[in-house]
Design a protein around this motif. Structure first.
Motif, PDB file in Angstrom:
ATOM      1  N   GLY A 210       0.786  -1.039  -0.033  1.00 13.22           N
ATOM      2  CA  GLY A 210      -0.025   0.088  -0.061  1.00 13.22           C
ATOM      3  C   GLY A 210       0.739   1.189   0.132  1.00 13.22           C
ATOM      4  O   GLY A 210       2.237   1.254  -0.066  1.00 13.22           O
ATOM      5  N   LEU A 211       0.069   2.647   0.113  1.00 13.48           N
ATOM      6  CA  LEU A 211       0.822   3.573  -0.084  1.00 13.48           C
ATOM      7  C   LEU A 211       1.390   3.822   1.236  1.00 13.48           C
ATOM      8  O   LEU A 211       1.176   3.683   2.464  1.00 13.48           O
ATOM      9  N   HIS A 212       2.891   4.393   1.204  1.00 16.95           N
ATOM     10  CA  HIS A 212       3.880   4.418   2.421  1.00 16.95           C
ATOM     11  C   HIS A 212       4.010   5.794   2.767  1.00 16.95           C
ATOM     12  O   HIS A 212       4.446   6.749   1.867  1.00 16.95           O
ATOM     13  N   VAL A 213       3.229   6.548   3.852  1.00 16.92           N
ATOM     14  CA  VAL A 213       3.254   7.745   4.404  1.00 16.92           C
ATOM     15  C   VAL A 213       4.256   7.765   5.528  1.00 16.92           C
ATOM     16  O   VAL A 213       4.355   6.862   6.423  1.00 16.92           O
ATOM     17  N   VAL A 214       5.464   8.594   5.389  1.00 18.72           N
ATOM     18  CA  VAL A 214       6.260   8.919   6.586  1.00 18.72           C
ATOM     19  C   VAL A 214       6.465  10.179   7.317  1.00 18.72           C
ATOM     20  O   VAL A 214       6.077  11.006   6.491  1.00 18.72           O
ATOM     21  N   GLY A 215       6.484  10.236   8.449  1.00 17.67           N
ATOM     22  CA  GLY A 215       6.662  11.312   9.155  1.00 17.67           C
ATOM     23  C   GLY A 215       8.226  11.105  10.064  1.00 17.67           C
ATOM     24  O   GLY A 215       8.474   9.968  10.381  1.00 17.67           O
ATOM     25  N   VAL A 216       9.001  12.268  10.032  1.00 12.01           N
ATOM     26  CA  VAL A 216      10.049  12.263  10.664  1.00 12.01           C
ATOM     27  C   VAL A 216      10.228  13.547  11.835  1.00 12.01           C
ATOM     28  O   VAL A 216      10.059  14.670  11.251  1.00 12.01           O
ATOM     29  N   GLY A 217      10.699  13.226  12.778  1.00  3.63           N
ATOM     30  CA  GLY A 217      11.051  14.358  13.741  1.00  3.63           C
ATOM     31  C   GLY A 217      10.829  13.870  15.105  1.00  3.63           C
ATOM     32  O   GLY A 217      10.406  12.848  15.612  1.00  3.63           O
ATOM     33  N   ARG A 218      11.121  14.651  16.017  1.00  2.00           N
ATOM     34  CA  ARG A 218      10.934  14.553  17.314  1.00  2.00           C
ATOM     35  C   ARG A 218       9.345  14.376  17.721  1.00  2.00           C
ATOM     36  O   ARG A 218       8.606  14.863  17.153  1.00  2.00           O
ATOM     37  N   LEU A 219       9.052  13.201  18.616  1.00  2.00           N
ATOM     38  CA  LEU A 219       7.814  12.956  19.229  1.00  2.00           C
ATOM     39  C   LEU A 219       7.420  14.026  20.067  1.00  2.00           C
ATOM     40  O   LEU A 219       7.230  13.659  21.166  1.00  2.00           O
ATOM     41  N   VAL A 220       7.032  15.042  19.517  1.00  2.00           N
ATOM     42  CA  VAL A 220       6.487  16.275  20.439  1.00  2.00           C
ATOM     43  C   VAL A 220       5.432  16.863  19.701  1.00  2.00           C
ATOM     44  O   VAL A 220       5.208  16.597  18.589  1.00  2.00           O
ATOM     45  N   GLU A 221       4.624  17.613  20.610  1.00  2.00           N
ATOM     46  CA  GLU A 221       3.345  18.331  20.249  1.00  2.00           C
ATOM     47  C   GLU A 221       3.519  18.978  18.838  1.00  2.00           C
ATOM     48  O   GLU A 221       2.667  18.765  17.872  1.00  2.00           O
ATOM     49  N   LYS A 222       4.422  19.839  18.674  1.00  3.02           N
ATOM     50  CA  LYS A 222       4.347  20.634  17.421  1.00  3.02           C
ATOM     51  C   LYS A 222       4.529  19.955  16.268  1.00  3.02           C
ATOM     52  O   LYS A 222       4.307  20.429  15.082  1.00  3.02           O
ATOM     53  N   LYS A 223       5.116  18.552  16.056  1.00  2.00           N
ATOM     54  CA  LYS A 223       5.209  18.031  14.945  1.00  2.00           C
ATOM     55  C   LYS A 223       3.807  17.652  14.184  1.00  2.00           C
ATOM     56  O   LYS A 223       3.635  17.086  13.208  1.00  2.00           O
ATOM     57  N   GLY A 224       2.757  17.424  15.251  1.00  2.00           N
ATOM     58  CA  GLY A 224       1.310  17.034  14.834  1.00  2.00           C
ATOM     59  C   GLY A 224       1.249  15.603  14.380  1.00  2.00           C
ATOM     60  O   GLY A 224       0.242  15.290  13.656  1.00  2.00           O
ATOM     61  N   PHE A 225       1.947  14.723  14.846  1.00  4.44           N
ATOM     62  CA  PHE A 225       1.916  13.301  14.471  1.00  4.44           C
ATOM     63  C   PHE A 225       0.515  12.701  15.015  1.00  4.44           C
ATOM     64  O   PHE A 225      -0.022  11.564  14.546  1.00  4.44           O
TER      65      PHE A 225
END
Length: 396
Positions: A210-225
């Motif tokens: 399937g479609l692969h979506v990636v998020g990268v960054g510190r796991l903090v509020e401002k990243k919106g994960f």
């Protein structure tokens, strides 16, 4: 702190400036606490000094005595400021000033308008040299930021660098003189981020994963994960074959994992933890979409212009972001990526689905994004602009 695992942009800047012939020394006010290092650190030629931290009152008096011996009598204004400052900051400033004088350094530059610039300013005033600083994001937009303190630092600086037009407007709004501010975007070593080649089929979801979506960054509020996880759940609910990878660690990891489980996503969401830059490059470069759903945090903290977005753009991975702070200066809606509102997982899901359904659009956006990065975010351009800001007193 140098090196800091999450601040690859600083190492890139140092390497680019050294490539132009700058003779640099690095002062680290805090010892690194993360045992992991990116391989690019091995190419930095500048020596690193770890500035001692005072632990006893007599250490501050020793620092003052050494400073007087090396620097001569300190101006009354500076003495008053040193006495008003935090004792540890004052002692470190004097140590940097002494080291700068002994090494023949003629200019200090600090990253972030907070602690580093507090010390650099006092050190420069003590050593009788100039200083500048780069203002990023948390050092401008957090609820704890004192605008008057930033303004005072800018008033004494040779110049102030900041990384987006959004930041330029903010600095001017709090009273920084326009002629002091230089817009210099963070740069990438584009040779390390070659654009992938291929056809429109490259961006189509594979039948097995399937479609692969990636998020990268510190796991903090401002990243919106949190919004990203909800967007993945929405896509799954609408019948899309999608999987997601979150690269990074941070204070919200446990909560995000719990959210993933509650949404029934454990079989399609992978948390990798922090990864070295070559592995991040591989993950981002082979993804179908880079999602950066950044938000303004409840404490006012916000991203400036995340380096990973620029890296994805350089690699040819289509990006979906929000328009927070300077992001819109790189990801221009329907030109170099897709932009959605912050805190809008439905809009985020629909943007990802749009890229999935229209590979030609995804490729067009990626091609334009690479061109923009080459034009605006090349580290060689960044280094030249930083050197030019010092003219005619150009020095390291």
């Amino acid at each position: 702190m140098y090196p800091r695992f999450s601040e690859t942009f600083i190492v890139t800047e140092i390497l680019a400036r050294e490539a132009l012939g700058a003779d640099l020394e690095i002062f680290s006010l805090r010892a690194p606490v993360d045992p992991r290092f990116h391989d690019s650190l091995a190419r930095v030629q500048a020596p690193v000094r770890y500035v001692p931290r005072v632990r006893r009152a007599e250490d501050l008096w020793t620092a003052l005595a050494t400073a007087r011996e090396v620097l001569g009598p300190l101006p009354d204004r500076l003495l008053a400021e040193l006495l008003a400052a935090d004792a540890e900051d004052a002692a470190q400033a004097l140590a940097v000033a002494v080291a700068a004088r002994r090494s023949g350094l003629t200019h200090l530059h600090a990253h972030f308008a907070s602690l580093a610039t507090t010390v650099a300013r006092l050190a420069a005033l003590a050593a009788g040299i100039t200083y500048s600083f780069t203002a990023h994001a948390r050092d401008l937009f957090h609820e704890q930021v004192d605008d008057a303190d930033v303004l005072r630092k800018a008033a004494d600086a040779h110049h102030v660098v900041t990384i987006s037009r959004f930041n330029v407007a903010h600095l001017r709004a709090i009273g920084v003189a326009p002629e002091r501010v230089r817009l210099v975007y963070n740069g990438l070593d584009l040779e390390a981020f070659p654009a992938r080649t291929g056809t429109d089929d490259d961006v189509e979801a594979t039948p097995t994963t399937g479609l692969h979506v990636v998020g990268v960054g510190r796991l903090v509020e401002k990243k919106g994960f949190d919004d990203l996880l909800h967007a993945v759940a929405i896509l799954r609910g609408r019948g899309h074959r999608v999987r997601a990878t979150l690269v990074g660690g941070g204070e919200l990891e446990e909560r995000l994992r719990a959210t993933s489980s509650a949404l029934g996503l454990d079989d399609v969401v992978t948390f990798t933890g922090p990864l070295p830059q070559p592995q991040v490059r591989d993950v981002v470069g082979t993804a179908d979409v880079l999602a950066a759903p950044c938000v303004v945090g409840s404490d006012g903290n916000a991203d400036g212009l995340p380096t990973v977005v620029l890296e994805a753009m350089a690699l040819g991975t289509p990006c979906v972001t929000t328009g927070v702070t300077g992001l819109g200066e790189a990801v221009v809606h329907e030109s170099t990526g897709l932009v959605v509102d912050q805190h809008d997982p439905t809009g985020l899901a629909e943007a990802v689905a749009r890229l999935d359904a229209d590979p030609a659009l995804a490729r067009s956006l990626a091609t334009a994004a690479r061109a923009l990065v080459q034009d605006r975010f090349d580290s060689r351009r960044q280094a030249a602009q930083l050197q030019a800001a010092l003219a005619p007193e150009a020095a390291a």
